[in-house]
Design a protein around this motif. Structure first.
Motif, mmCIF file in Angstrom:
data_model
loop_
_atom_site.group_PDB
_atom_site.id
_atom_site.type_symbol
_atom_site.label_atom_id
_atom_site.label_comp_id
_atom_site.label_asym_id
_atom_site.label_seq_id
_atom_site.Cartn_x
_atom_site.Cartn_y
_atom_site.Cartn_z
ATOM 1 N N ALA A 95 15.151 40.853 -31.651
ATOM 2 C CA ALA A 95 14.163 40.765 -31.206
ATOM 3 C C ALA A 95 13.061 40.734 -32.096
ATOM 4 C CB ALA A 95 13.694 42.076 -30.099
ATOM 5 N N VAL A 96 11.992 39.847 -31.946
ATOM 6 C CA VAL A 96 10.758 39.456 -32.648
ATOM 7 C C VAL A 96 9.586 40.475 -32.377
ATOM 8 C CG1 VAL A 96 9.319 37.808 -33.718
ATOM 9 C CG2 VAL A 96 11.709 37.285 -33.376
ATOM 10 N N PRO A 97 9.218 41.457 -33.033
ATOM 11 C CA PRO A 97 7.959 42.310 -32.624
ATOM 12 C C PRO A 97 6.877 41.383 -32.651
ATOM 13 C CG PRO A 97 8.565 42.733 -34.847
ATOM 14 C CD PRO A 97 9.753 41.785 -34.532
ATOM 15 N N PHE A 98 5.891 41.578 -31.777
ATOM 16 C CA PHE A 98 4.722 40.954 -31.680
ATOM 17 C C PHE A 98 3.459 42.206 -31.679
ATOM 18 C CE2 PHE A 98 7.271 37.438 -30.435
ATOM 19 C CZ PHE A 98 6.558 36.532 -30.689
ATOM 20 N N THR A 99 2.323 41.570 -31.873
ATOM 21 C CA THR A 99 1.179 42.446 -31.955
ATOM 22 C C THR A 99 0.031 41.572 -31.406
ATOM 23 O OG1 THR A 99 -0.223 44.175 -32.953
ATOM 24 C CG2 THR A 99 0.265 42.040 -34.359
ATOM 25 N N ARG A 100 -1.061 42.263 -30.687
ATOM 26 C CA ARG A 100 -2.097 41.524 -30.273
ATOM 27 C C ARG A 100 -3.224 40.923 -31.279
ATOM 28 N NH1 ARG A 100 -2.150 40.933 -24.362
ATOM 29 N NH2 ARG A 100 -1.058 42.734 -23.670
ATOM 30 N N GLY B 296 -8.473 48.523 -26.908
ATOM 31 C CA GLY B 296 -9.595 49.259 -27.106
ATOM 32 C C GLY B 296 -10.529 49.766 -26.162
ATOM 33 N N SER B 297 -10.678 48.988 -25.145
ATOM 34 C CA SER B 297 -11.562 49.228 -24.120
ATOM 35 C C SER B 297 -10.939 50.153 -23.343
ATOM 36 C CB SER B 297 -11.793 48.018 -22.942
ATOM 37 O OG SER B 297 -12.420 47.014 -23.461
ATOM 38 N N ALA B 298 -9.553 50.515 -23.222
ATOM 39 C CA ALA B 298 -8.984 51.405 -22.518
ATOM 40 C C ALA B 298 -9.061 52.922 -23.115
ATOM 41 C CB ALA B 298 -7.518 51.520 -22.248
ATOM 42 N N LEU B 299 -9.038 52.771 -24.362
ATOM 43 C CA LEU B 299 -9.327 53.909 -25.377
ATOM 44 C C LEU B 299 -10.558 54.406 -25.294
ATOM 45 C CD1 LEU B 299 -7.188 53.226 -28.569
ATOM 46 C CD2 LEU B 299 -6.354 54.345 -26.541
ATOM 47 N N ARG B 300 -11.567 53.509 -25.303
ATOM 48 C CA ARG B 300 -12.945 53.812 -25.272
ATOM 49 C C ARG B 300 -13.428 54.619 -23.803
ATOM 50 N NH1 ARG B 300 -17.778 49.467 -24.709
ATOM 51 N NH2 ARG B 300 -19.476 50.711 -25.415
ATOM 52 N N VAL C 222 -7.883 60.242 -25.754
ATOM 53 C CA VAL C 222 -7.570 58.810 -26.631
ATOM 54 C C VAL C 222 -6.159 58.812 -27.342
ATOM 55 C CG1 VAL C 222 -8.455 57.807 -28.639
ATOM 56 C CG2 VAL C 222 -10.144 58.740 -27.147
ATOM 57 N N MET C 223 -5.793 60.077 -27.804
ATOM 58 C CA MET C 223 -4.446 60.099 -28.315
ATOM 59 C C MET C 223 -3.517 59.871 -27.066
ATOM 60 S SD MET C 223 -5.084 63.374 -30.934
ATOM 61 C CE MET C 223 -3.449 63.503 -31.404
ATOM 62 N N LEU C 224 -3.706 60.634 -26.055
ATOM 63 C CA LEU C 224 -2.457 60.353 -24.866
ATOM 64 C C LEU C 224 -2.735 59.016 -24.392
ATOM 65 C CD1 LEU C 224 -3.245 63.459 -22.725
ATOM 66 C CD2 LEU C 224 -1.229 62.737 -24.192
ATOM 67 N N VAL D 80 0.400 51.706 -25.978
ATOM 68 C CA VAL D 80 0.629 50.983 -27.196
ATOM 69 C C VAL D 80 1.745 49.739 -26.802
ATOM 70 C CG1 VAL D 80 2.684 52.486 -28.033
ATOM 71 C CG2 VAL D 80 1.105 51.405 -29.657
ATOM 72 N N ARG D 81 2.731 50.150 -25.937
ATOM 73 C CA ARG D 81 3.565 49.088 -25.890
ATOM 74 C C ARG D 81 2.949 47.911 -25.408
ATOM 75 N NH1 ARG D 81 9.150 50.763 -25.449
ATOM 76 N NH2 ARG D 81 9.386 48.629 -25.662
ATOM 77 N N ARG D 82 1.853 47.849 -24.656
ATOM 78 C CA ARG D 82 1.102 46.659 -24.198
ATOM 79 C C ARG D 82 0.323 46.130 -25.268
ATOM 80 N NH1 ARG D 82 -1.650 49.333 -18.644
ATOM 81 N NH2 ARG D 82 0.396 50.145 -17.818
ATOM 82 N N PHE D 83 0.002 46.704 -26.272
ATOM 83 C CA PHE D 83 -0.703 46.255 -27.372
ATOM 84 C C PHE D 83 0.337 45.565 -28.326
ATOM 85 C CE2 PHE D 83 -3.218 46.755 -31.390
ATOM 86 C CZ PHE D 83 -4.169 45.827 -31.192
ATOM 87 N N SER D 84 1.350 46.384 -28.774
ATOM 88 C CA SER D 84 2.306 45.732 -29.690
ATOM 89 C C SER D 84 3.662 46.171 -29.484
ATOM 90 C CB SER D 84 1.851 46.346 -31.226
ATOM 91 O OG SER D 84 2.748 45.807 -32.133
ATOM 92 N N SER D 85 4.567 45.239 -29.802
ATOM 93 C CA SER D 85 5.943 46.011 -29.739
ATOM 94 C C SER D 85 6.659 46.279 -31.053
ATOM 95 C CB SER D 85 6.910 44.755 -29.107
ATOM 96 O OG SER D 85 6.819 43.421 -29.802
#
Length: 130
Positions: free
Chosen positions: A3-8, A85-89, A97-99, A105-110
């Motif tokens: 698998a190739v990891p991706f990030t936003r 970021g909007s969700a964390l905000r 924020v930590m939770l 995080v999986r939705r942001f980056s694999s």
């Protein structure tokens, strides 16, 4: 096949903008490591993680900053991280924020994993790159 990891793009864009702000050739650096600069207008688009990581290294060298992540993190508002970021905000406390970061995080980056480790009266915010 591996698998190739991706990030936003939202995770790369603050560094790109920082380079532009200091007069460094941000687009040329991005293109040299294999990042499409056309995607920088779409913060929630995905880019391959390894070129993004190479971009961070090249950006740190261009800026002459070993602590580039900290410098950019202090200057970039959290909403620059797109939907993540909007969700964390929207979190009410640092613990929230930590939770949320761990949960989303999986939705942001694999490319990496986050978790919280409790140690007595301390919490450790941990990450591991895949």
């Amino acid at each position: 096949m591996k698998a190739v990891p991706f990030t936003r793009v939202a995770g790369v864009k603050p560094v790109h903008q920082f380079l532009k702000n200091i007069g460094a050739p941000a687009d040329r650096i991005a293109q040299k490591v294999g990042l499409s600069t056309a995607k920088f207008n779409c913060p929630d688009a995905f880019v391959p993680f390894f070129p993004a990581r190479r971009f961070f290294g090249a950006a740190a060298r261009a800026a002459g900053a070993e602590n580039l992540g900290a410098v950019v993190g202090l200057s970039a508002p959290i909403w620059d991280l797109g939907a993540y970021g909007s969700a964390l905000r929207r979190s009410a406390t640092l613990y929230d924020v930590m939770l949320s970061a761990v949960r989303l995080v999986r939705r942001f980056s694999s490319a990496y994993r986050l978790w919280i480790r409790e140690d007595g009266d301390r919490l450790w915010f941990c990450e591991r790159f895949v």
